[in-house]
Design an enzyme around this catalytic site. Sequence first.
Site, mmCIF file in Angstrom:
data_model
loop_
_atom_site.group_PDB
_atom_site.id
_atom_site.type_symbol
_atom_site.label_atom_id
_atom_site.label_comp_id
_atom_site.label_asym_id
_atom_site.label_seq_id
_atom_site.Cartn_x
_atom_site.Cartn_y
_atom_site.Cartn_z
ATOM 1 C CB SER A 93 -1.751 2.840 -3.969
ATOM 2 O OG SER A 93 -2.455 3.989 -3.557
ATOM 3 C CB ALA A 94 -7.332 2.630 -3.240
ATOM 4 C CB THR A 97 -0.195 10.580 1.522
ATOM 5 O OG1 THR A 97 0.271 9.237 1.472
ATOM 6 C CG2 THR A 97 0.652 11.476 0.679
ATOM 7 C CE LYS A 115 -5.693 -1.165 -1.118
ATOM 8 N NZ LYS A 115 -4.590 -0.322 -0.607
ATOM 9 C CE LYS A 134 -5.650 6.335 8.910
ATOM 10 N NZ LYS A 134 -5.036 5.969 10.187
ATOM 11 C CD GLU A 185 -3.602 -1.672 2.902
ATOM 12 O OE1 GLU A 185 -3.776 -0.743 3.712
ATOM 13 O OE2 GLU A 185 -3.919 -1.572 1.705
ATOM 14 C CG ASP A 186 -2.366 2.911 6.290
ATOM 15 O OD1 ASP A 186 -2.637 2.407 5.176
ATOM 16 O OD2 ASP A 186 -2.724 4.060 6.613
ATOM 17 C CG ASP A 221 -1.734 1.183 1.394
ATOM 18 O OD1 ASP A 221 -2.315 1.632 0.390
ATOM 19 O OD2 ASP A 221 -1.827 1.723 2.519
ATOM 20 C CG LEU A 222 1.677 5.682 -1.877
ATOM 21 C CD1 LEU A 222 3.192 5.537 -1.993
ATOM 22 C CD2 LEU A 222 1.133 6.427 -3.106
ATOM 23 C CG ASP A 223 -2.134 7.308 -0.008
ATOM 24 O OD1 ASP A 223 -1.253 8.134 -0.277
ATOM 25 O OD2 ASP A 223 -3.042 6.993 -0.810
HETATM 26 C C1 BG6 Z 1 -5.970 5.327 -0.577
HETATM 27 C C2 BG6 Z 1 -6.151 6.203 0.628
HETATM 28 O O1 BG6 Z 1 -4.643 4.930 -0.680
HETATM 29 O O2 BG6 Z 1 -6.332 6.020 -1.758
HETATM 30 C C3 BG6 Z 1 -7.553 6.769 0.692
HETATM 31 O O3 BG6 Z 1 -5.895 5.428 1.798
HETATM 32 C C4 BG6 Z 1 -7.882 7.473 -0.632
HETATM 33 O O4 BG6 Z 1 -7.639 7.675 1.775
HETATM 34 C C5 BG6 Z 1 -7.684 6.504 -1.781
HETATM 35 O O5 BG6 Z 1 -9.226 7.930 -0.627
HETATM 36 C C6 BG6 Z 1 -7.980 7.125 -3.152
HETATM 37 O O6 BG6 Z 1 -7.056 8.136 -3.398
HETATM 38 P P1 BG6 Z 1 -7.175 9.204 -4.581
HETATM 39 O O7 BG6 Z 1 -5.836 9.901 -4.525
HETATM 40 O O8 BG6 Z 1 -7.370 8.434 -5.839
HETATM 41 O O9 BG6 Z 1 -8.315 10.081 -4.267
HETATM 42 MG MG MG Z 2 -3.073 3.160 3.311
#
Ligand code: BG6
Ligand code: MG
Length: 224
Positions: free
Chosen positions: A120-121, A21, A151, A49, A175-176, A13-15
């Site tokens: 990452s989403a 972030t 997810k 999240k 993952e967080d 996962d990234l954020d």
């Molecule tokens: C996830 C975050 O990685 O990405 C979420 O944990 C976020 O908080 C989701 O809503 C989608 O991100 P983005 O940048 O496409 O709006």
């Molecule tokens: Mg995350």
Amino acid sequence: MTEFEDIKGFIFDLDGVITDTAAFHTLAWRQIADEVGVQWTVQLGDALKGINRMDSLELILKHGNKETLFTGAEKISLATRKNNNYLMLVQQMTPANILPGITDFLADLQSHGYQLVLASASKNAPLVLEKLGLSSFFQKAVNPATLKHGKPNPEIFSRGAKLLNLNPAQCIGVEDAAAGIESINAANETSIGIGNPKVLADANINFDDTTQLTLDNIKFSMDH
Ligand code: BG6
Ligand code: MG
């Protein structure tokens, strides 16, 4: 239970795992929640999240019993405003925003021959990686725009393993978010949760923060 020696790849996962972030997403959503009069709670922040952009907006509106008050076009406009808020925060990012220990861990994984892929989403993931100077570690990434389900559905982590040409049992997901741990577990991969172990109770391995994310600690946890 999977043995440490079986592991060949890591799906990240990234954020909130690679960089801080998760706090930026929270800040940007909070501004929208305030605007539409939805009361913010820590639990709401945790529930968002890992959740994709439009699903996050739906969760916020539902939390304030306002899900029927906006048209589709108004919802898109709210989500776009959130993204603009978020992008302003991302513009200021530098490698200093990489969470502690992550660069060493990625380099260690690479030098030991593990394969890496991003799951990452976020549609902003390529930009964030570039700001952090970490793009070269992630030659492979699941494109969230191509997913049918967000997810906690396993799709994103299953796709990560496929991109690496590995079986799920050969992969560890990091993952967080509770939704992310659910996704990894449902994909039959080994899950590592970074953060509050109460929120991430379903993870196979729990670390309080990224400084604990080392191959030695993972091996120790899997061996015991
Ligand atoms: C996830 C975050 O990685 O990405 C979420 O944990 C976020 O908080 C989701 O809503 C989608 O991100 P983005 O940048 O496409 O709006
Ligand atoms: Mg995350």
